[in-house]
Write a protein that holds these residues in place. Structure first.
Motif, PDB file in Angstrom:
ATOM      1  N   ASN A  81       0.834  -1.206   0.000  1.00  0.00           N
ATOM      2  CA  ASN A  81       0.000   0.000   0.000  1.00  0.00           C
ATOM      3  C   ASN A  81       0.865   1.251   0.000  1.00  0.00           C
ATOM      4  OD1 ASN A  81       0.039   1.241   2.816  1.00  0.00           O
ATOM      5  ND2 ASN A  81      -0.447  -0.900   3.280  1.00  0.00           N
ATOM      6  N   ASN A  93       0.469   4.236   1.437  1.00  0.00           N
ATOM      7  CA  ASN A  93       0.730   4.954   2.689  1.00  0.00           C
ATOM      8  C   ASN A  93       1.912   4.364   3.454  1.00  0.00           C
ATOM      9  OD1 ASN A  93      -1.247   6.874   2.306  1.00  0.00           O
ATOM     10  ND2 ASN A  93      -2.810   5.677   3.362  1.00  0.00           N
ATOM     11  N   TYR A  94       2.034   3.056   3.461  1.00  0.00           N
ATOM     12  CA  TYR A  94       3.169   2.405   4.113  1.00  0.00           C
ATOM     13  C   TYR A  94       4.468   2.785   3.385  1.00  0.00           C
ATOM     14  CZ  TYR A  94       6.087  -1.486   5.854  1.00  0.00           C
ATOM     15  OH  TYR A  94       7.091  -2.256   6.393  1.00  0.00           O
ATOM     16  N   GLN A 145       2.569  -9.671   7.063  1.00  0.00           N
ATOM     17  CA  GLN A 145       2.098  -8.555   7.892  1.00  0.00           C
ATOM     18  C   GLN A 145       3.177  -8.297   8.931  1.00  0.00           C
ATOM     19  OE1 GLN A 145      -1.814  -8.952   9.543  1.00  0.00           O
ATOM     20  NE2 GLN A 145      -1.618  -7.087  10.749  1.00  0.00           N
ATOM     21  N   SER A 180      -2.372  -3.648  10.561  1.00  0.00           N
ATOM     22  CA  SER A 180      -3.117  -4.323   9.492  1.00  0.00           C
ATOM     23  C   SER A 180      -2.770  -3.822   8.095  1.00  0.00           C
ATOM     24  CB  SER A 180      -4.617  -4.193   9.735  1.00  0.00           C
ATOM     25  OG  SER A 180      -5.004  -2.826   9.698  1.00  0.00           O
ATOM     26  N   THR A 181      -2.181  -2.629   7.982  1.00  0.00           N
ATOM     27  CA  THR A 181      -1.824  -2.105   6.668  1.00  0.00           C
ATOM     28  C   THR A 181      -0.312  -2.144   6.409  1.00  0.00           C
ATOM     29  OG1 THR A 181      -1.674   0.163   7.488  1.00  0.00           O
ATOM     30  CG2 THR A 181      -3.819  -0.558   6.643  1.00  0.00           C
ATOM     31  N   LEU A 230       2.032  -4.228   5.157  1.00  0.00           N
ATOM     32  CA  LEU A 230       2.083  -5.474   4.403  1.00  0.00           C
ATOM     33  C   LEU A 230       3.191  -5.423   3.355  1.00  0.00           C
ATOM     34  CD1 LEU A 230      -1.772  -5.804   3.780  1.00  0.00           C
ATOM     35  CD2 LEU A 230      -0.426  -6.846   5.623  1.00  0.00           C
TER      36      LEU A 230
END
Length: 116
Positions: free
Chosen positions: A44, A46-47, A82, A86-87, A89
């Motif tokens: 993702n 944002n990460y 993970q 949770s985000t 990844l």
């Protein structure tokens, strides 16, 4: 005619790695260094931003977020990891798989964010 399904991945990177990607015409990732046994694309944006802004800038003076597409069927061999919330990844691609991974990139690697 069959169209392959792709998955969007992001990669936070510093200026040295980005220069190597540029030399590869934004179509592949460079080989890992001996101390880098795994290539870590993330799942993702944002990460990826967090890593580029908070880690790459501090350690390399600049951070970049890249975005690229990879054949989804090929990616199924790499389970999602993970590594935090949770985000948070990632995919863990062994360095020895990177040449094959690169052949499954669809299109070009794009720089979508830059931090200094």
């Amino acid at each position: 005619m069959t169209t392959k399904t792709t998955t969007t991945l992001w990669r936070p990177t510093g200026p040295t790695e980005l220069d190597l990607v540029r030399q590869l015409d934004f179509r592949a990732w460079p080989p890992r260094l001996p101390e880098q046994p795994i290539f870590y694309p993330v799942l993702n944006e944002n990460y990826a931003i967090m890593i580029a802004r908070d880690w790459n800038v501090k350690h390399d003076g600049a951070g970049y977020v890249t975005r690229f597409e990879v054949d989804t069927d090929f990616l199924s061999r790499y389970p999602v990891q993970q590594v935090g919330g949770s985000t948070i990844l990632e995919l863990w691609v062994p360095a020895e798989d990177l040449d094959e991974f690169n052949t499954h990139i669809v299109g070009q690697i794009e720089v979508i964010h830059e931090f200094h």
